[in-house]
Design an enzyme around this catalytic site. Structure first.
Site, PDB file in Angstrom:
ATOM      1  N   HIS A 158       0.704  -1.342   0.032  1.00  0.00           N
ATOM      2  CA  HIS A 158      -0.059   0.045  -0.137  1.00  0.00           C
ATOM      3  C   HIS A 158       0.878   1.328   0.105  1.00  0.00           C
ATOM      4  O   HIS A 158       0.384   2.362  -0.571  1.00  0.00           O
ATOM      5  CB  HIS A 158      -0.851   0.049   1.266  1.00  0.00           C
ATOM      6  CG  HIS A 158      -1.516   1.248   1.433  1.00  0.00           C
ATOM      7  ND1 HIS A 158      -2.661   1.658   0.546  1.00  0.00           N
ATOM      8  CD2 HIS A 158      -1.700   2.277   2.362  1.00  0.00           C
ATOM      9  CE1 HIS A 158      -3.093   3.201   0.749  1.00  0.00           C
ATOM     10  NE2 HIS A 158      -2.769   3.284   1.809  1.00  0.00           N
ATOM     11  N   ASN A 198       5.758  10.657  -9.543  1.00  0.00           N
ATOM     12  CA  ASN A 198       5.463  11.632  -8.664  1.00  0.00           C
ATOM     13  C   ASN A 198       5.231  11.033  -7.129  1.00  0.00           C
ATOM     14  O   ASN A 198       4.763   9.918  -6.992  1.00  0.00           O
ATOM     15  CB  ASN A 198       4.025  12.113  -8.698  1.00  0.00           C
ATOM     16  CG  ASN A 198       3.956  12.898 -10.205  1.00  0.00           C
ATOM     17  OD1 ASN A 198       4.740  13.556 -10.677  1.00  0.00           O
ATOM     18  ND2 ASN A 198       2.709  12.897 -10.603  1.00  0.00           N
ATOM     19  N   HIS A 209       0.257   4.514  -2.739  1.00  0.00           N
ATOM     20  CA  HIS A 209       0.628   3.036  -3.169  1.00  0.00           C
ATOM     21  C   HIS A 209       1.817   3.592  -4.146  1.00  0.00           C
ATOM     22  O   HIS A 209       1.999   4.527  -4.980  1.00  0.00           O
ATOM     23  CB  HIS A 209      -0.385   2.467  -4.079  1.00  0.00           C
ATOM     24  CG  HIS A 209      -0.280   1.104  -4.277  1.00  0.00           C
ATOM     25  ND1 HIS A 209      -0.937   0.244  -3.678  1.00  0.00           N
ATOM     26  CD2 HIS A 209       0.618   0.437  -5.219  1.00  0.00           C
ATOM     27  CE1 HIS A 209      -0.412  -1.032  -4.266  1.00  0.00           C
ATOM     28  NE2 HIS A 209       0.526  -0.744  -5.039  1.00  0.00           N
ATOM     29  N   HIS A 211       3.795   3.783  -7.077  1.00  0.00           N
ATOM     30  CA  HIS A 211       3.515   3.722  -8.619  1.00  0.00           C
ATOM     31  C   HIS A 211       4.002   4.620  -9.326  1.00  0.00           C
ATOM     32  O   HIS A 211       4.550   5.891  -8.572  1.00  0.00           O
ATOM     33  CB  HIS A 211       2.105   3.519  -8.470  1.00  0.00           C
ATOM     34  CG  HIS A 211       1.129   4.899  -8.367  1.00  0.00           C
ATOM     35  ND1 HIS A 211       1.067   5.487  -7.266  1.00  0.00           N
ATOM     36  CD2 HIS A 211       0.675   5.852  -9.424  1.00  0.00           C
ATOM     37  CE1 HIS A 211       0.447   6.537  -7.441  1.00  0.00           C
ATOM     38  NE2 HIS A 211       0.311   6.790  -8.709  1.00  0.00           N
ATOM     39  N   GLN A 213       3.565   6.480 -13.626  1.00  0.00           N
ATOM     40  CA  GLN A 213       2.655   6.513 -14.773  1.00  0.00           C
ATOM     41  C   GLN A 213       3.375   6.786 -16.123  1.00  0.00           C
ATOM     42  O   GLN A 213       4.779   6.818 -16.124  1.00  0.00           O
ATOM     43  CB  GLN A 213       1.838   7.760 -14.784  1.00  0.00           C
ATOM     44  CG  GLN A 213       0.942   7.824 -13.297  1.00  0.00           C
ATOM     45  CD  GLN A 213       0.117   9.092 -13.525  1.00  0.00           C
ATOM     46  OE1 GLN A 213      -0.828   9.423 -14.228  1.00  0.00           O
ATOM     47  NE2 GLN A 213       0.322   9.888 -12.676  1.00  0.00           N
TER      48      GLN A 213
END
Length: 383
Positions: A158, A198, A209, A211, A213
């Protein structure tokens, strides 16, 4: 489910979400996961209409008006994390446990329509007709915001970031970046592919979480246009000369056989680091196995060094600049530009009048001083 073995033993498994969006699992080498993946059985609404771009005649920039993004998730609790594997009480975006997962954004800035119809995407009603079309000026000009925006989940956990991953996991993400760069570059109407992360609410992150893009743009971005202009003025060997200049300076913070990281001579941000490959490669798809293998631990050391500067995690934007798909590839080189507005433990640099309105930057920290602090922090990093 289509399965492909990539470099470094990474296995790619491609499938679809309930509304037709592409979902791709990238399994670590030696993964503990089995080959099967659950089917996404959610009852989802149809995908939103593709946004529309408007031309700003004062600058020549194209602005995508993507109103569907107003409804995206905003700091949900852990039990409703949309990037975690699905559970009976959390109908998230990813049906199965995973190592790394990439999927089409539910609230895209570009796409799902493309310049031409494919087996997976419809044709746009008013797509850009190439770079020459986009370069024309005129009041009220619009085009469909063709393209693709993807989410790259670094882990099923998470919380975290790229820098909290293992070397093996970092290498899997790098392989995914290379695979997606090649695939997205081949789509109709795509002119540039941009992977980025970011990190931190101060940057505007709405999901904790771990991640990043990937944006596949229908145009060459304004920042890259400025780079191409510089290459036209100075020559396609500009990055070789920058590397030689910076390597001879006190601003180098980390160096490997294939990559060098440095605080640039004219850094804009209080914390700014560029990571550049020694060999000319236009994008991740052109990197070889040795460059990807070295990048995984080296990039982790850099990010953990950034976090070692202060007692709390540092917000940043990790922007992987790649050459456009169809122009400038002889001179524009893949490289990272990592920037943070953090200028002290409890202070941020805000872009106010001069920077935000006029693009006239004033540096708060001498680049040499920033490099010395970061170099010391990196020396204490253990992987």
């Amino acid at each position: 489910m289509a399965t492909t073995t990539l470099g470094a033993g990474v296995v790619k498994r491609a499938t679809r979400l309930a509304d037709g969006r592409e979902l791709i699992y990238f399994d670590d080498p030696g993964t503990t996961l089995g080959p099967e993946r659950s089917v996404d059985a959610r009852d989802l609404a149809p995908r939103p209409e593709t946004a529309t771009m408007r031309l700003d005649v004062l600058t020549g920039d194209w602005i995508s008006i993507a109103a569907n993004r107003q409804n995206r998730a905003f700091l949900p609790p852990a039990e409703l994390d949309p990037l975690s594997p699905q559970t009976p009480t959390n109908p998230s975006e990813i049906p199965s446990r995973y190592d790394v997962a990439v999927f089409e954004n539910k609230s895209p800035s570009f796409g799902p329509a493309l310049a031409e119809a494919t087996a997976d995407a419809p044709a746009a009603t008013d797509p850009p007709l190439g770079l020459a079309d986009l370069a024309e000026y005129g009041l009220g000009r619009t085009r469909t915001s063709v393209g693709r925006t993807e989410v790259v989940c670094f882990s099923p956990d998470h919380t975290g970031s790229f820098g909290t991953q293992t070397i093996t996991r970092a290498r899997t993400v790098i392989e995914a970046w290379a695979d997606r760069t090649a695939a997205l570059s081949a789509l109709p109407g795509i002119e540039q592919v941009f992977p980025f992360e970011n990190r931190g609410q101060e940057i505007g992150v709405t999901l904790p979480h771990p991640h990043g893009q990937i944006y596949a743009y229908p145009y060459v971005t304004p920042r890259t246009h400025r780079l191409l202009s510089a290459l036209e003025r100075t020559g396609d060997d500009l990055f070789d000369r920058i590397l030689a200049f910076e390597s001879a300076s006190e601003r180098v913070v980390l160096r490997g056989e294939h990559w060098t990281a440095f605080v640039p001579f004219a850094a804009r941000w209080p914390l700014e680091v560029h990571l550049v490959p020694h060999r000319h490669v236009a994008d991740f798809a052109e990197t070889d196995a040795a460059e990807r293998d070295e990048l995984a631990p080296l990039y982790l050391r850099l990010l953990r060094g950034v976090d070692a500067l202060y007692e709390t995690p540092t917000p940043y934007i990790a922007a992987w600049h790649q050459a456009p798909v169809h122009v400038g590839r002889a001179g524009a080189r893949l490289h990272l530009e990592l920037t943070s507005p953090r200028r002290a433990a409890d202070k941020l640099k805000y872009l106010a009048g001069s920077e935000a309105a006029m693009g006239a930057w004033i540096g708060d920290v001498p680049p040499e001083a920033a490099a010395a602090r970061l170099r010391d922090a990196i020396e204490g990093v253990q992987l």
